[in-house]
Design an enzyme around this catalytic site. Sequence first.
Site, PDB file in Angstrom:
ATOM      1  N   ARG A  65       0.827  -1.205   0.000  1.00 18.36           N
ATOM      2  CA  ARG A  65       0.000   0.000   0.000  1.00 18.36           C
ATOM      3  C   ARG A  65       0.863   1.257   0.000  1.00 18.36           C
ATOM      4  NH1 ARG A  65      -3.454   2.411   4.796  1.00 18.36           N
ATOM      5  NH2 ARG A  65      -4.966   3.680   3.656  1.00 18.36           N
ATOM      6  N   HIS A  69       0.569   4.538  -2.545  1.00 18.70           N
ATOM      7  CA  HIS A  69       0.311   5.892  -2.060  1.00 18.70           C
ATOM      8  C   HIS A  69       1.467   6.831  -2.372  1.00 18.70           C
ATOM      9  CE1 HIS A  69      -3.365   5.431   0.708  1.00 18.70           C
ATOM     10  NE2 HIS A  69      -3.312   4.372  -0.092  1.00 18.70           N
ATOM     11  N   ASP A  70       2.644   6.304  -2.544  1.00 19.42           N
ATOM     12  CA  ASP A  70       3.762   7.147  -2.968  1.00 19.42           C
ATOM     13  C   ASP A  70       3.653   7.480  -4.454  1.00 19.42           C
ATOM     14  OD1 ASP A  70       6.255   8.532  -2.795  1.00 19.42           O
ATOM     15  OD2 ASP A  70       7.233   6.799  -3.698  1.00 19.42           O
ATOM     16  N   VAL A  73       1.131  10.161  -6.008  1.00 16.13           N
ATOM     17  CA  VAL A  73       1.281  11.592  -5.718  1.00 16.13           C
ATOM     18  C   VAL A  73       2.590  12.062  -6.349  1.00 16.13           C
ATOM     19  CG1 VAL A  73       1.439  13.358  -3.928  1.00 16.13           C
ATOM     20  CG2 VAL A  73       0.010  11.342  -3.569  1.00 16.13           C
ATOM     21  N   ASP A  77       8.570   8.828  -5.884  1.00 17.27           N
ATOM     22  CA  ASP A  77       9.696   9.677  -5.490  1.00 17.27           C
ATOM     23  C   ASP A  77       9.950   9.693  -3.989  1.00 17.27           C
ATOM     24  OD1 ASP A  77       7.502  11.050  -4.613  1.00 17.27           O
ATOM     25  OD2 ASP A  77       7.905  12.908  -5.710  1.00 17.27           O
ATOM     26  N   ASN A  97      -3.632   8.954   4.133  1.00 20.60           N
ATOM     27  CA  ASN A  97      -2.382   8.327   4.567  1.00 20.60           C
ATOM     28  C   ASN A  97      -2.280   8.119   6.073  1.00 20.60           C
ATOM     29  OD1 ASN A  97      -1.313   8.106   1.988  1.00 20.60           O
ATOM     30  ND2 ASN A  97      -0.279  10.088   2.071  1.00 20.60           N
ATOM     31  N   PRO A 164      -6.995   8.076  -4.710  1.00 19.14           N
ATOM     32  CA  PRO A 164      -8.260   7.369  -4.949  1.00 19.14           C
ATOM     33  C   PRO A 164      -8.982   7.074  -3.638  1.00 19.14           C
ATOM     34  CG  PRO A 164      -6.543   6.471  -6.342  1.00 19.14           C
ATOM     35  CD  PRO A 164      -5.865   7.453  -5.418  1.00 19.14           C
ATOM     36  N   ASP A 240     -10.417  -9.924   1.879  1.00 20.12           N
ATOM     37  CA  ASP A 240     -10.744 -11.288   1.442  1.00 20.12           C
ATOM     38  C   ASP A 240     -10.858 -12.168   2.680  1.00 20.12           C
ATOM     39  OD1 ASP A 240     -10.807 -13.879   0.421  1.00 20.12           O
ATOM     40  OD2 ASP A 240      -8.701 -13.859  -0.200  1.00 20.12           O
TER      41      ASP A 240
END
Length: 323
Positions: A65, A69-70, A73, A77, A97, A164, A240
Site C-alpha cells: 500500500r 500511495h507514494d 502523488v 519519489d 495516509n 483514490p 478477502d
Amino acid sequence: MAFSKGSWVAIAFLLFAPLVSAANGDHKLSGRYYDKTCPNVQRVVQTVMANTVARDPSVAPALLRLFFHDCFVNGCDASILLDSTPFFESEKDAVPNTSVRGYEVIDEIKSVLEHDCPATVSCSDIIALASRDAVGMLGGPSWNMPLGRKDSRRADKDGAEKLPSPHDNFAALVSMFRDRGLDARDMTALSGAHTVGMANCVNYRDRVNGDADIDTSFARTRRQTCPAGRDIDGGMAPFDEQTPMRFDNAYYKDLIARRGLLTSDQALYGSGGSQDGLVEMYSRNGARFAKDFAKAMVKMGNISPSKETPVEVRLNCKMINWS
C-alpha cells in the site's frame, strides 16, 4: 586537525553535492542500475523484509500500500516518507495516509544500505523493491523491478489528499488511473492488491449499511464490526475473508459474488461489457492475474515525478539532505 562546525558543513556539501539534482532529469530505469555501485541491494532488501514479515506478516500488505500511495502523488519519489518542515507539510498527515504504515521498515533497509553503499540507493527504489518482495512473501508473483529512481526534495500534502477514495465509482477510478498513464486493465489488475490486507470501518461503513449491490449475508457479517450510526474506532475487516494473507485471485471471485468490501472494489464489476469480462477472467485464471499484476506494478513504478521536481538520493528517508 580540528574543524569548525561550518567547515564540516562545507566538506559534507562538497562530498555529497553530486547527489542533488536541480530538477528531475530524463533517464530510463534499469534492473541493473546498481550492479556496480551497490550489487547487494536486492539481497539486503530481501533479508530485512524476510525478517520483518516473519515477525509481523501484516507488514507485507502495508508496504504494498505504501508503494501505491507514494507513486500516485507526483510519481514514485518517496515523497510520502518525508516528515513536515517549515517549508512543506508531510504527506503522512493527509487523510488517506493516516493509516499507512511500514515507514520503519524502509528506514531499517536504508540504514543497512547506507552502511554498505553510502549515498547510493534512493528511498524510492527501496520502497519499490520492498513492495515487490512483499507480494512474493505472500505467495504472489515476482518481477524484475527497474531501478534508478530519485527522491523528491519536497512533499505534496494537498496532492495526497486527492488519492483514490474507497467511495469512488468506476468512472472516477478510470479517470484517476488514466491521469497517471494507467489504463482500465492496469487499474483492475492493481486493484487485486486488495486480495490481502485489511480496511478500517470508516472506509466500508456506507457500503455494508446501505449499498444495494451487496451480498446480504456478507453485509450482515460486516455490520457486526461496523454498524451504521456508530463511530467505531478501527472495526478492521479483511478484504478477502477466505485467504486474507495469501496473494491470490480470490478478490475477483468476491467481486462476482458481490462481496467486495469497498465501494471502489465492487465498482469494478457489474457494469457489463469488457470490464466484467476482465474480472471474470482473473477470477478463473490466477496465473493471468499474477502476470498482469506484475506488469502493471512495473508500469506504475515507472511513473516519474514532474520535470520541475528537485530530486536527490536522500541520506535519511525522513528528510531532505542538508535541510
